[in-house]
Write a protein that holds these residues in place. Structure first.
Motif: not given
Length: 289
Positions: A47-70, A140-142
């Motif tokens: 359920v969490d993952l589908q919510q993240l996918l819906d939010v990413g798709e609405s922001r123009g990035f379908p299949r995006m589940i978050g941003s990563i950094d250090c 910085i990521y590969p």
């Protein structure tokens, strides 16, 4: 934890010695992790993952589940023998927190290595099919199939549109780090503790408390409108593969195959090109670049 004060700052006011204050901090962080870690440091459910996918798709990035950094936490009392391996360009030893954050500043993962796995989802973009979700990252990521970076020095309208939206959405994790440090000054000031395990417990406890606050407050605001996906799967182009399980028996052949798929440079370049076209089709007519 909130004020980041020294352990002996209240020894006269509260008659609480330094060793007692440090012992209280140790037991408090261990209790927070033991009682609430499974819920507030959990992996995303379906359920969490589908919510993240819906939010990413609405922001123009379908299949995006978050941003990563250090985030680098200065370790003031790092043992001399370890300073070399914990020192970066600034010349001060630091401990690196690598985390994934969503749009509502919830920190989903906190770890010390890049994620060599990604949730499996069903997805098509620009007519091409992809198997794994991805994170938005900086340079910085590969260039893996699960990382999407911005385009440096964009020259035309399409690349400017993509770079603008990628860099905007990727700031979610930067905002999460900023809010975490504003709420808990102990992770903003240099770490004064010698033990690495205790430092890790402090960081995990702060993240758990941060996620508690996010859960309590996020019902009062709505940053992204996902009502278009409430009608069901027909309105989505990103769906969680419910038949996929990470508990399947694995062998060295499967592990190598999945590892090679995730680290495929060709898939990364194709995904970035498809997202560029998708972004231009979605937002190109709305703004002047």
């Amino acid at each position: 934890m909130a004020y980041g004060s020294a352990a002996d700052a209240v020894d006269e006011y509260l008659c609480l010695g330094e060793s007692t204050a440090l012992s209280c901090l140790k037991h408090f962080t261990e209790a927070i992790i033991s009682l609430f870690g499974d819920e507030y440091l959990r992996r995303p459910t379906a359920v969490d993952l589908q919510q993240l996918l819906d939010v990413g798709e609405s922001r123009g990035f379908p299949r995006m589940i978050g941003s990563i950094d250090c985030m680098h936490w200065v370790w003031k009392n790092c043992p001399t023998a370890w300073k070399g391996q914990y020192t970066r360009g600034s010349g001060k030893p630091t401990i690196v927190l690598e985390a994934v954050a969503s749009h509502d500043l919830w920190i989903w993962h906190a770890f010390f290595e890049p994620p060599d796995r990604a949730p499996k989802v069903k997805y098509y973009v620009n007519g091409n099919q992809y198997r794994y979700a991805y994170y938005l990252t900086d340079g910085i990521y590969p260039k893996w199939a699960t990382f999407v970076q911005s385009i440096p020095l964009p020259q035309d309208l399409k690349t400017r549109c993509f770079a603008k939206h990628q860099e905007s959405v990727r700031k979610d994790v930067e905002r999460a780090f900023g809010v975490l440090q504003a709420r808990f000054a102990i992770v903003k000031n240099p770490a004064l503790i010698w033990d690495k395990q205790k430092i890790g417990n402090i960081m995990r406890a702060c993240i758990i408390l941060h996620n508690m606050i996010v859960e309590n407050e996020r019902d009062h605001y709505n940053l992204v409108d996902t009502t278009e996906f409430e009608q069901g799967d027909l309105t989505r182009c990103s769906q969680v593969d419910m038949s996929f399980s990470t508990d399947l028996a694995s062998n060295i052949g499967n592990m190598i195959g999945i590892r090679n798929e995730i680290r495929d440079r060709k898939t990364h370049d194709l995904l970035q090109a498809d997202l560029l076209e998708h972004m231009w089709h979605k937002f190109g007519h709305l703004e002047d670049y």
